[in-house]
Design a protein around this motif. Structure first.
Motif, PDB file in Angstrom:
ATOM      1  N   MET A 155       0.828  -1.190   0.000  1.00 38.61           N
ATOM      2  CA  MET A 155       0.000   0.000   0.000  1.00 38.61           C
ATOM      3  C   MET A 155       0.870   1.251   0.000  1.00 38.61           C
ATOM      4  N   LYS A 156       1.964   1.197   0.749  1.00 36.61           N
ATOM      5  CA  LYS A 156       2.872   2.331   0.835  1.00 36.61           C
ATOM      6  C   LYS A 156       3.479   2.633  -0.536  1.00 36.61           C
ATOM      7  N   LYS A 157       3.850   1.584  -1.258  1.00 39.52           N
ATOM      8  CA  LYS A 157       4.446   1.764  -2.575  1.00 39.52           C
ATOM      9  C   LYS A 157       3.446   2.406  -3.533  1.00 39.52           C
ATOM     10  N   PHE A 158       2.194   1.990  -3.484  1.00 41.35           N
ATOM     11  CA  PHE A 158       1.164   2.544  -4.353  1.00 41.35           C
ATOM     12  C   PHE A 158       0.912   4.022  -4.063  1.00 41.35           C
ATOM     13  N   ILE A 159       0.753   4.363  -2.791  1.00 37.87           N
ATOM     14  CA  ILE A 159       0.464   5.748  -2.405  1.00 37.87           C
ATOM     15  C   ILE A 159       1.630   6.658  -2.765  1.00 37.87           C
ATOM     16  N   LEU A 160       2.853   6.230  -2.473  1.00 34.31           N
ATOM     17  CA  LEU A 160       4.004   7.069  -2.789  1.00 34.31           C
ATOM     18  C   LEU A 160       4.233   7.186  -4.298  1.00 34.31           C
ATOM     19  N   SER A 161       3.958   6.133  -5.040  1.00 32.82           N
ATOM     20  CA  SER A 161       4.058   6.204  -6.496  1.00 32.82           C
ATOM     21  C   SER A 161       3.022   7.164  -7.064  1.00 32.82           C
ATOM     22  N   LEU A 162       1.811   7.093  -6.541  1.00 28.66           N
ATOM     23  CA  LEU A 162       0.755   7.995  -6.982  1.00 28.66           C
ATOM     24  C   LEU A 162       1.093   9.447  -6.635  1.00 28.66           C
ATOM     25  N   LEU A 163       1.593   9.671  -5.448  1.00 28.39           N
ATOM     26  CA  LEU A 163       1.979  11.019  -5.040  1.00 28.39           C
ATOM     27  C   LEU A 163       3.115  11.555  -5.906  1.00 28.39           C
ATOM     28  N   GLY A 164       4.121  10.724  -6.159  1.00 28.79           N
ATOM     29  CA  GLY A 164       5.225  11.133  -7.029  1.00 28.79           C
ATOM     30  C   GLY A 164       4.764  11.391  -8.451  1.00 28.79           C
ATOM     31  N   GLY A 165       3.849  10.565  -8.952  1.00 30.91           N
ATOM     32  CA  GLY A 165       3.312  10.756 -10.294  1.00 30.91           C
ATOM     33  C   GLY A 165       2.531  12.048 -10.423  1.00 30.91           C
ATOM     34  N   VAL A 166       1.758  12.360  -9.406  1.00 25.40           N
ATOM     35  CA  VAL A 166       0.980  13.604  -9.436  1.00 25.40           C
ATOM     36  C   VAL A 166       1.904  14.819  -9.376  1.00 25.40           C
ATOM     37  N   ILE A 167       2.907  14.766  -8.521  1.00 28.26           N
ATOM     38  CA  ILE A 167       3.816  15.914  -8.387  1.00 28.26           C
ATOM     39  C   ILE A 167       4.665  16.084  -9.644  1.00 28.26           C
ATOM     40  N   ILE A 168       5.361  15.033 -10.058  1.00 30.37           N
ATOM     41  CA  ILE A 168       6.241  15.126 -11.230  1.00 30.37           C
ATOM     42  C   ILE A 168       5.413  15.332 -12.500  1.00 30.37           C
ATOM     43  N   GLY A 169       4.323  14.597 -12.651  1.00 33.50           N
ATOM     44  CA  GLY A 169       3.462  14.758 -13.818  1.00 33.50           C
ATOM     45  C   GLY A 169       2.826  16.135 -13.878  1.00 33.50           C
ATOM     46  N   GLY A 170       2.432  16.656 -12.732  1.00 32.49           N
ATOM     47  CA  GLY A 170       1.873  18.001 -12.691  1.00 32.49           C
ATOM     48  C   GLY A 170       2.882  19.057 -13.110  1.00 32.49           C
ATOM     49  N   ILE A 171       4.112  18.899 -12.659  1.00 36.23           N
ATOM     50  CA  ILE A 171       5.170  19.837 -13.043  1.00 36.23           C
ATOM     51  C   ILE A 171       5.441  19.744 -14.541  1.00 36.23           C
ATOM     52  N   ILE A 172       5.511  18.533 -15.069  1.00 34.94           N
ATOM     53  CA  ILE A 172       5.751  18.347 -16.508  1.00 34.94           C
ATOM     54  C   ILE A 172       4.609  18.959 -17.323  1.00 34.94           C
ATOM     55  N   CYS A 173       3.373  18.729 -16.909  1.00 36.18           N
ATOM     56  CA  CYS A 173       2.225  19.294 -17.625  1.00 36.18           C
ATOM     57  C   CYS A 173       2.244  20.813 -17.573  1.00 36.18           C
ATOM     58  N   TYR A 174       2.588  21.361 -16.427  1.00 38.71           N
ATOM     59  CA  TYR A 174       2.606  22.817 -16.280  1.00 38.71           C
ATOM     60  C   TYR A 174       3.688  23.450 -17.157  1.00 38.71           C
TER      61      TYR A 174
END
Length: 82
Positions: free
Chosen positions: A1-20
């Motif tokens: 569960m920890k791996k999923f949540i941290l992967s999702l959080l990292g994806g949102v942060i890094i993906g959000g920065i890339i999209c912006y």
């Protein structure tokens, strides 16, 4: 569960920065003027193309983090068993 949540959080942060940074967002709002020219009304709309593309980028980076983390865990476990 920890791996999923941290992967999702990292994806949102890094993906959000890339999209912006790389996706050129243009607002889809427009102004409607009255025939007399006295009253203006701004109509706000959601840009579904931008949201869809940003969602795919975030999902891709999340999956990249998740599977990379799994590969690294397997290699570390393999090294510790030797």
């Amino acid at each position: 569960m920890k791996k999923f949540i941290l992967s999702l959080l990292g994806g949102v942060i890094i993906g959000g920065i890339i999209c912006y940074i790389f996706m050129n967002y243009e607002t889809s709002n427009y102004v409607i003027q009255d025939f007399n020219g006295h009253e203006e009304k701004e109509v706000k709309e959601w840009d579904f193309m931008y949201i869809t593309q940003a969602g795919f980028i975030i999902l891709g980076i999340t999956l990249l983090f998740y599977f990379s983390w799994g590969i690294i865990e397997k290699r570390m476990d393999k090294d510790h068993k030797m």
